[in-house]
Design an enzyme around this catalytic site. Sequence first.
Site, mmCIF file in Angstrom:
data_model
loop_
_atom_site.group_PDB
_atom_site.id
_atom_site.type_symbol
_atom_site.label_atom_id
_atom_site.label_comp_id
_atom_site.label_asym_id
_atom_site.label_seq_id
_atom_site.Cartn_x
_atom_site.Cartn_y
_atom_site.Cartn_z
ATOM 1 N N GLN A 1 12.736 4.070 16.789
ATOM 2 C CA GLN A 1 14.297 2.896 16.634
ATOM 3 C C GLN A 1 14.157 2.520 17.631
ATOM 4 O OE1 GLN A 1 16.464 2.057 14.029
ATOM 5 N NE2 GLN A 1 17.273 0.915 16.016
ATOM 6 N N GLY A 2 14.358 1.427 18.981
ATOM 7 C CA GLY A 2 14.583 0.500 20.239
ATOM 8 C C GLY A 2 15.561 0.165 20.169
ATOM 9 N N GLY A 3 16.366 -0.654 21.422
ATOM 10 C CA GLY A 3 17.219 -1.532 21.238
ATOM 11 C C GLY A 3 17.263 -2.527 19.875
ATOM 12 N N GLY B 1 15.447 -2.809 17.337
ATOM 13 C CA GLY B 1 15.894 -2.184 15.936
ATOM 14 C C GLY B 1 15.314 -1.560 15.700
ATOM 15 N N VAL C 1 11.250 0.358 14.147
ATOM 16 C CA VAL C 1 9.473 -0.091 13.939
ATOM 17 C C VAL C 1 9.566 1.249 13.000
ATOM 18 C CG1 VAL C 1 7.060 0.423 14.806
ATOM 19 C CG2 VAL C 1 9.283 -0.426 16.046
ATOM 20 N N ASP D 1 10.458 -7.006 31.398
ATOM 21 C CA ASP D 1 10.428 -5.824 30.803
ATOM 22 C C ASP D 1 9.132 -4.644 30.742
ATOM 23 O OD1 ASP D 1 12.846 -4.047 29.977
ATOM 24 O OD2 ASP D 1 12.873 -4.675 26.922
#
Length: 572
Positions: free
Chosen positions: A349-351, A353, A355, A466
Amino acid sequence: MAVIMKVVVFLLVLAVLMAPFPAAADIFCDNVKVVADALPKNTSASAVHFATSTVGQAPNVVYAMSFCRGDIVNDTACAECVASTFARIFRETPPELECYRDASYFVDCPVFYSGDNDTLAPFSATDEQEPFERWNINVITGDDAGRIVGLIRELLVQTVQRAASAAPLRFATGTMDSGTNFPMVYSLAQCTPDLSAGDCLACLQRLVGKINATMALRMGAQIHVMRCYFRYEAYVFYDGQPMLRINGSLSPAPTPEPTTTPTKRKSKLWVIPVVAVPLLAAASLCFVFYSPCFKRYRRKGKATRAGSRRTQDEDELVLDGKNSDFSVFDFEQILDATDNFAEENKLGQGGFGAVYKGHFPDGLEIAIKRLASHSGQGFTEFRNEVQLIAKLQHRNLVRLLGCCSQEDEKILVYEYLPNKSLDFFIFDQDKRALLDWSKLLAIIEGIAHGLLYLQKHSRLRVIHRDLKPSNILLDGEMNPKISDFGLAKIFSSNNTEGNTTRRVVGTYGYMAPEYASEGIFSIKSDVFSFGVVVLEILSGKRNSGSHQCGDFINLIGYLHVGMATMGRGKVG
């Protein structure tokens, strides 16, 4: 001593990355225009429809090469074809760029140009080139699948052998009839005429070797490097009679040698009674699912809920690139691949959404990035990532296979990399023990190669904005691949820095000071982030949290004090 030497190499890589680019981009672009005007004439005037050109003086010299597909025998048609390729390059150049520093277009009349002569090096360097690959997403199925795959393999082997031995054009075509209801398969192979028979064969055989057990089930493919390529399809895509034929018993039937005298293109009405309905069906499917190389196209997905409408931006999503297997997927395909986004398939879970891991029916493993509606990454960022990464291809960049944009769903489909991200290993004591110094240094070097490609050698000059360990993925052999281009910016050839007109985005701790405080970003911004990542890899500590670095605010502060101490002679 070996470790010290490798550190010196990395410092040199950093120096190369930070070196400014020539400011006279307008001169380079003027030279590109001169090449674009002269090369179509030179190519068509050549007896083998192949030409090279060098225009200008260093550092704005342009090296170029073009050739026409072997079945384009008319000089005028060849000139128009090369001119059309250049027109496409100029038409698809982003508005912020006057021209690409490097361009490689694999169409009927390939065109390549670069400011670096090594890019257009002869065959001896082609083993270092990253091949362009495009695969038909339709799959061979049925009880005869194995036999048909074998026949296609034999067709390709004989086609490349025929092309390598066919002087002076180094060009051949073929066809295969399986003797079943499966459509006839057509093949084409070609090398640049300046290659010897042995070099041409070696070049083509390397590309044919890309067809592994899984990809052999695909109903078509195009695989290229600059000086050789092959293609096969379940429909006719070239002019003239095939030069060789394969029947169901793997026995080639002799056919007359084709003439090299320019003639008018022959009618292909003879194809109709041979392939009839099966070919038409296959061609229809391929038209829907598979577009020729670098063809700009759009596709509208089906709405999954009654009464819903896609936005105008989503309908205008244009996909254009040189990445292999790039497709626009329906949302139903994504649901099937992930078992309706089952929790057991969730990778992280990333910022922006979650995966998920997925499987397509042909067995291909994929990673699906499902952007959350509240993530802050809207359609603009989504479209940016799709349009940008689809144009990039390098062994140290994650490969984007396709996307899905349907109503509120914005999904990116990537190649699946089994070893997760770099931060998963370097910040965990137990997992870090799996990486010895040679592997850590290889990871650093791979990231540097990917960054160098983005900033100097790709068709687009890109600032990632990033770069951090969680955005560096690792494949099965622990090779690093830079990922997540949602915040990336395309940089023009005649600029070295920019200023964001919106909010500063990225991750604090990896941002260059001038970007974090003033919004100024440049190619050096990613170099700063790369330096932070290198420190984290070597130390195993994050660049945040004072508890990790004694009394210092972060790892960089700790390093500054350490270097200052060494400068005063207080070592140890």
